[in-house]
Design a protein around this motif. Structure first.
Motif, PDB file in Angstrom:
ATOM      1  N   LYS A  57       0.826  -1.202   0.000  1.00  0.00           N
ATOM      2  CA  LYS A  57       0.000   0.000   0.000  1.00  0.00           C
ATOM      3  C   LYS A  57       0.865   1.258   0.000  1.00  0.00           C
ATOM      4  O   LYS A  57       0.534   2.242  -0.656  1.00  0.00           O
ATOM      5  N   ARG A  58       1.991   1.235   0.701  1.00  0.00           N
ATOM      6  CA  ARG A  58       2.912   2.381   0.686  1.00  0.00           C
ATOM      7  C   ARG A  58       3.497   2.571  -0.711  1.00  0.00           C
ATOM      8  O   ARG A  58       3.658   3.696  -1.177  1.00  0.00           O
ATOM      9  N   ALA A  59       3.831   1.473  -1.374  1.00  0.00           N
ATOM     10  CA  ALA A  59       4.405   1.560  -2.721  1.00  0.00           C
ATOM     11  C   ALA A  59       3.411   2.130  -3.718  1.00  0.00           C
ATOM     12  O   ALA A  59       3.787   2.851  -4.641  1.00  0.00           O
ATOM     13  N   LEU A  60       2.139   1.822  -3.534  1.00  0.00           N
ATOM     14  CA  LEU A  60       1.100   2.282  -4.461  1.00  0.00           C
ATOM     15  C   LEU A  60       0.395   3.552  -3.987  1.00  0.00           C
ATOM     16  O   LEU A  60      -0.517   4.026  -4.656  1.00  0.00           O
ATOM     17  N   ARG A  61       0.790   4.055  -2.828  1.00  0.00           N
ATOM     18  CA  ARG A  61       0.173   5.243  -2.229  1.00  0.00           C
ATOM     19  C   ARG A  61      -1.326   5.039  -1.993  1.00  0.00           C
ATOM     20  O   ARG A  61      -2.141   5.925  -2.268  1.00  0.00           O
ATOM     21  N   ILE A  62      -1.699   3.882  -1.509  1.00  0.00           N
ATOM     22  CA  ILE A  62      -3.100   3.581  -1.209  1.00  0.00           C
ATOM     23  C   ILE A  62      -3.345   3.877   0.266  1.00  0.00           C
ATOM     24  O   ILE A  62      -2.650   3.348   1.130  1.00  0.00           O
ATOM     25  N   ARG A  63      -4.334   4.707   0.520  1.00  0.00           N
ATOM     26  CA  ARG A  63      -4.716   5.013   1.901  1.00  0.00           C
ATOM     27  C   ARG A  63      -6.108   4.437   2.137  1.00  0.00           C
ATOM     28  O   ARG A  63      -7.101   5.142   2.068  1.00  0.00           O
ATOM     29  N   ALA A  64      -6.139   3.157   2.408  1.00  0.00           N
ATOM     30  CA  ALA A  64      -7.400   2.464   2.646  1.00  0.00           C
ATOM     31  C   ALA A  64      -7.210   1.566   3.865  1.00  0.00           C
ATOM     32  O   ALA A  64      -6.728   0.447   3.741  1.00  0.00           O
ATOM     33  N   PRO A  65      -7.557   2.064   5.056  1.00  0.00           N
ATOM     34  CA  PRO A  65      -7.302   1.287   6.271  1.00  0.00           C
ATOM     35  C   PRO A  65      -8.080  -0.026   6.348  1.00  0.00           C
ATOM     36  O   PRO A  65      -7.691  -0.922   7.090  1.00  0.00           O
ATOM     37  N   HIS A  66      -9.145  -0.171   5.576  1.00  0.00           N
ATOM     38  CA  HIS A  66      -9.929  -1.404   5.615  1.00  0.00           C
ATOM     39  C   HIS A  66      -9.229  -2.566   4.890  1.00  0.00           C
ATOM     40  O   HIS A  66      -9.610  -3.714   5.075  1.00  0.00           O
ATOM     41  N   ILE A  67      -8.216  -2.287   4.091  1.00  0.00           N
ATOM     42  CA  ILE A  67      -7.487  -3.343   3.394  1.00  0.00           C
ATOM     43  C   ILE A  67      -6.381  -3.840   4.318  1.00  0.00           C
ATOM     44  O   ILE A  67      -5.429  -3.116   4.596  1.00  0.00           O
ATOM     45  N   GLN A  68      -6.510  -5.080   4.781  1.00  0.00           N
ATOM     46  CA  GLN A  68      -5.563  -5.628   5.745  1.00  0.00           C
ATOM     47  C   GLN A  68      -4.941  -6.953   5.312  1.00  0.00           C
ATOM     48  O   GLN A  68      -3.972  -7.387   5.910  1.00  0.00           O
ATOM     49  N   THR A  69      -5.508  -7.616   4.314  1.00  0.00           N
ATOM     50  CA  THR A  69      -5.006  -8.925   3.897  1.00  0.00           C
ATOM     51  C   THR A  69      -4.585  -8.880   2.425  1.00  0.00           C
ATOM     52  O   THR A  69      -5.071  -8.037   1.662  1.00  0.00           O
ATOM     53  N   PRO A  70      -3.693  -9.778   2.016  1.00  0.00           N
ATOM     54  CA  PRO A  70      -3.326  -9.838   0.604  1.00  0.00           C
ATOM     55  C   PRO A  70      -4.528 -10.095  -0.307  1.00  0.00           C
ATOM     56  O   PRO A  70      -4.617  -9.533  -1.392  1.00  0.00           O
ATOM     57  N   ASP A  71      -5.468 -10.905   0.154  1.00  0.00           N
ATOM     58  CA  ASP A  71      -6.658 -11.187  -0.643  1.00  0.00           C
ATOM     59  C   ASP A  71      -7.498  -9.919  -0.821  1.00  0.00           C
ATOM     60  O   ASP A  71      -7.997  -9.641  -1.911  1.00  0.00           O
ATOM     61  N   GLY A  72      -7.650  -9.146   0.244  1.00  0.00           N
ATOM     62  CA  GLY A  72      -8.380  -7.886   0.154  1.00  0.00           C
ATOM     63  C   GLY A  72      -7.687  -6.897  -0.759  1.00  0.00           C
ATOM     64  O   GLY A  72      -8.339  -6.186  -1.540  1.00  0.00           O
ATOM     65  N   LEU A  73      -6.369  -6.838  -0.702  1.00  0.00           N
ATOM     66  CA  LEU A  73      -5.613  -5.954  -1.581  1.00  0.00           C
ATOM     67  C   LEU A  73      -5.757  -6.385  -3.033  1.00  0.00           C
ATOM     68  O   LEU A  73      -5.937  -5.552  -3.926  1.00  0.00           O
ATOM     69  N   TYR A  74      -5.721  -7.691  -3.284  1.00  0.00           N
ATOM     70  CA  TYR A  74      -5.887  -8.205  -4.647  1.00  0.00           C
ATOM     71  C   TYR A  74      -7.251  -7.803  -5.206  1.00  0.00           C
ATOM     72  O   TYR A  74      -7.344  -7.333  -6.334  1.00  0.00           O
ATOM     73  N   GLN A  75      -8.299  -7.970  -4.410  1.00  0.00           N
ATOM     74  CA  GLN A  75      -9.649  -7.599  -4.864  1.00  0.00           C
ATOM     75  C   GLN A  75      -9.738  -6.101  -5.134  1.00  0.00           C
ATOM     76  O   GLN A  75     -10.338  -5.677  -6.127  1.00  0.00           O
ATOM     77  N   TYR A  76      -9.133  -5.288  -4.278  1.00  0.00           N
ATOM     78  CA  TYR A  76      -9.121  -3.844  -4.460  1.00  0.00           C
ATOM     79  C   TYR A  76      -8.416  -3.469  -5.758  1.00  0.00           C
ATOM     80  O   TYR A  76      -8.918  -2.658  -6.538  1.00  0.00           O
ATOM     81  N   LEU A  77      -7.246  -4.053  -6.004  1.00  0.00           N
ATOM     82  CA  LEU A  77      -6.496  -3.741  -7.217  1.00  0.00           C
ATOM     83  C   LEU A  77      -7.223  -4.212  -8.466  1.00  0.00           C
ATOM     84  O   LEU A  77      -7.197  -3.534  -9.499  1.00  0.00           O
ATOM     85  N   ARG A  78      -7.867  -5.350  -8.415  1.00  0.00           N
ATOM     86  CA  ARG A  78      -8.616  -5.847  -9.578  1.00  0.00           C
ATOM     87  C   ARG A  78      -9.764  -4.895  -9.920  1.00  0.00           C
ATOM     88  O   ARG A  78     -10.075  -4.693 -11.084  1.00  0.00           O
ATOM     89  N   ARG A  79     -10.391  -4.325  -8.903  1.00  0.00           N
ATOM     90  CA  ARG A  79     -11.487  -3.394  -9.147  1.00  0.00           C
ATOM     91  C   ARG A  79     -11.007  -2.043  -9.660  1.00  0.00           C
ATOM     92  O   ARG A  79     -11.672  -1.416 -10.459  1.00  0.00           O
TER      93      ARG A  79
END
Length: 116
Positions: free
Chosen positions: A91-113
């Motif tokens: 998230k730091r590398a991508l500058r994502i400020r989304a505190p609800h994303i806590q797992t790799p699976d959640g991050l994957y779903q976020y990025l796919r969307r």
């Protein structure tokens, strides 16, 4: 371009318990025409920099890794060692400020969307 790599297996116990499918993520960025650098989170306050070649992505894919390609570059102030988890590092590398994303699976779903 930044490549986010996701793995289904990990040596850590908590991701094995909490994550359904994807259990680890890493940041890969190109540095030369055929060279890449993978920022591999190991433990809080430490991240390894692994040098890869483009053919190594095929090897990782054969071992169950999946990739999401994100346009952009790493921030100049990116320091992987400041992260607390692999997801925090990504998230730091991508500058994502989304505190609800806590797992790799959640991050994957976020990025796919948001990237496709």
């Amino acid at each position: 371009m930044i490549i986010i790599a996701f793995a289904t297996n990990t040596s850590k116990i908590i991701p094995r318990l909490l994550c359904r499918r994807l259990r680890h993520c890493a940041v890969i960025t190109p540095v030369e025409s055929d060279a890449l650098v993978m920022y591999q989170f190991t433990y809080p306050g430490h991240a390894a920099r692994l040098r890869l070649h483009s053919r190594d992505l095929k090897i990782l894919r054969a071992h169950g890794w999946s990739f999401v390609y994100v346009p952009g570059h790493l921030p100049r102030d990116f320091n992987a060692a400041q992260a607390y988890t692999c997801v925090d590092m990504t998230k730091r590398a991508l500058r994502i400020r989304a505190p609800h994303i806590q797992t790799p699976d959640g991050l994957y779903q976020y990025l796919r969307r948001h990237t496709l």
